[in-house]
Design a protein around this motif. Sequence first.
Motif, mmCIF file in Angstrom:
data_model
loop_
_atom_site.group_PDB
_atom_site.id
_atom_site.type_symbol
_atom_site.label_atom_id
_atom_site.label_comp_id
_atom_site.label_asym_id
_atom_site.label_seq_id
_atom_site.Cartn_x
_atom_site.Cartn_y
_atom_site.Cartn_z
ATOM 1 N N ARG A 1 0.838 -1.217 0.000
ATOM 2 C CA ARG A 1 0.000 0.000 0.000
ATOM 3 C C ARG A 1 0.862 1.253 0.000
ATOM 4 N NH1 ARG A 1 -3.052 -2.968 4.060
ATOM 5 N NH2 ARG A 1 -4.893 -3.913 3.099
ATOM 6 N N ALA A 2 1.907 1.265 0.818
ATOM 7 C CA ALA A 2 2.761 2.451 0.896
ATOM 8 C C ALA A 2 3.469 2.707 -0.439
ATOM 9 C CB ALA A 2 3.787 2.279 2.015
ATOM 10 N N VAL B 1 -5.206 -6.997 -1.555
ATOM 11 C CA VAL B 1 -4.572 -5.777 -1.050
ATOM 12 C C VAL B 1 -4.855 -4.599 -1.987
ATOM 13 C CG1 VAL B 1 -2.367 -4.660 -0.521
ATOM 14 C CG2 VAL B 1 -2.756 -7.035 0.173
ATOM 15 N N LEU B 2 -4.696 -4.802 -3.287
ATOM 16 C CA LEU B 2 -4.964 -3.734 -4.254
ATOM 17 C C LEU B 2 -6.428 -3.315 -4.212
ATOM 18 C CD1 LEU B 2 -2.934 -4.955 -7.377
ATOM 19 C CD2 LEU B 2 -2.245 -3.310 -5.644
ATOM 20 N N ALA B 3 -7.323 -4.305 -4.068
ATOM 21 C CA ALA B 3 -8.756 -3.992 -4.046
ATOM 22 C C ALA B 3 -9.131 -3.156 -2.831
ATOM 23 C CB ALA B 3 -9.566 -5.287 -4.070
ATOM 24 N N SER B 4 -8.305 -3.200 -1.788
ATOM 25 C CA SER B 4 -8.597 -2.414 -0.580
ATOM 26 C C SER B 4 -8.192 -0.953 -0.734
ATOM 27 C CB SER B 4 -7.871 -3.022 0.626
ATOM 28 O OG SER B 4 -6.463 -2.811 0.536
ATOM 29 N N ALA C 1 -8.827 0.549 -9.063
ATOM 30 C CA ALA C 1 -9.919 -0.371 -9.379
ATOM 31 C C ALA C 1 -9.296 -1.675 -9.849
ATOM 32 C CB ALA C 1 -10.820 0.213 -10.462
ATOM 33 N N THR C 2 -9.467 -2.734 -9.081
ATOM 34 C CA THR C 2 -8.776 -3.999 -9.335
ATOM 35 C C THR C 2 -9.733 -5.055 -9.866
ATOM 36 O OG1 THR C 2 -7.275 -3.496 -7.500
ATOM 37 C CG2 THR C 2 -7.290 -5.769 -8.307
ATOM 38 N N ASP D 1 -12.700 -9.261 -1.800
ATOM 39 C CA ASP D 1 -12.624 -8.860 -0.402
ATOM 40 C C ASP D 1 -12.140 -9.996 0.487
ATOM 41 O OD1 ASP D 1 -14.977 -10.235 -0.930
ATOM 42 O OD2 ASP D 1 -16.041 -9.320 0.749
ATOM 43 N N ASP D 2 -12.135 -11.227 -0.020
ATOM 44 C CA ASP D 2 -11.658 -12.369 0.747
ATOM 45 C C ASP D 2 -10.826 -13.267 -0.163
ATOM 46 O OD1 ASP D 2 -11.137 -14.573 2.286
ATOM 47 O OD2 ASP D 2 -13.163 -14.771 3.072
#
Length: 391
Positions: free
Chosen positions: A160-161, A243-246, A251-252, A269-270
């Motif tokens: 994410r960072a 992780v990208l979807a979060s 938009a993943t 999401d899971d």
Amino acid sequence: MSTRDGVDEQAADERVRRWRLVLGGGEADGTGYGLQGQDGAMDGALSALYGKGDRGGRGRDRSAGLGASAPSVARWLGDIRTYFPSSVVQIMQRDAIDRLGLSALLLEPEMLEAVEADVHLVGTLLSLNKAMPETTKETARAVVRKVVDDLEKRLATRTRATLTGALDRSARISRPRHRDIDWNRTIAANLKNYIAEHRTVVPERLIGYGRASQSVKKDVILCIDQSGSMAASVVYASVFGAVLASMRSIATRLVVFDTAVVDLTDQLDDPVDVLFGTQLGGGTDINRALAYCQSQITRPADTVVVLISDLYEGGIRDEMLKRVAAMKASGVQFVALLALSDEGAPAYDREHAASLAALDAPAFACTPDLFPEVMAAAIERRPLPIPDPQH
């Protein structure tokens, strides 16, 4: 006897002990060293797995092996966890599945509770998913969940960072407001305008960041080959997809394929749901998968397509390459990964890899630790950090 002599003798004994464990054999293979206590138990655990079959052409057996008894295998799994570190246990489990055909025993809940869970075990469980009885599926999901949770803890924060920084940099604008000016890059871009007598730089061109926005900045499509050889890559890609979807600014979409194409985006999401939605094995039709991905692209200049495949194409090769060329020509950033795992490059189709490289889409193996940097480079439209295959 001097202290030095005592140290030398201990070192010699330790070398003989280690050779005795390596060589095995009921008569100590000429070492004259007998194993007692824990060493004997360790030798028994090693013998059960590696003692059968030809040993250098001499045809000697080291021990009786594990057999097909679930209780004996369960005891053996407990023994190796007692005597060896986790990294060695995982290797021995993998070897037991490959050498002794123990996959069927993993369909028993008691067996799953005894194993050391890792990415490779998850791949094996997913390949057995269709044959798994309902009584085992809950335990299997718990094993997969543990591995996935551990991977997310290891990978999510840095991913994410890294990508947030890349998204911010890719949003730089040429006419920023004063508070949005990136002074370091602005000064670097205007050094030619340095006026020595005034000891100052005249900033003819300003470089700045776009103002923070919750809107989607990039579209990412992960297109994953789910043939049996790609099991570890499927696991890592599913975790990264989640992780990208979060991230709100990305938009993943996650697409898996063999000869059919399945869009698992609504399960992102899971990642455990994603993994149990895959079906490892079967053929490969990369062209069909890329055709589907191409149909989902609405903003080519803001889209990154990541193909994760060993490139063994069962579909139409020329059409596959034409699709890649068309996507790149439209502005899509195309990334081809031969693997997304810690093991390095698998066997892959070198002709297809060379054809992609000719389209300025080099194919290379990528470790999970490098993946955030690869994605950041693709987002920023700079050269990808391709690892040196010699290292």
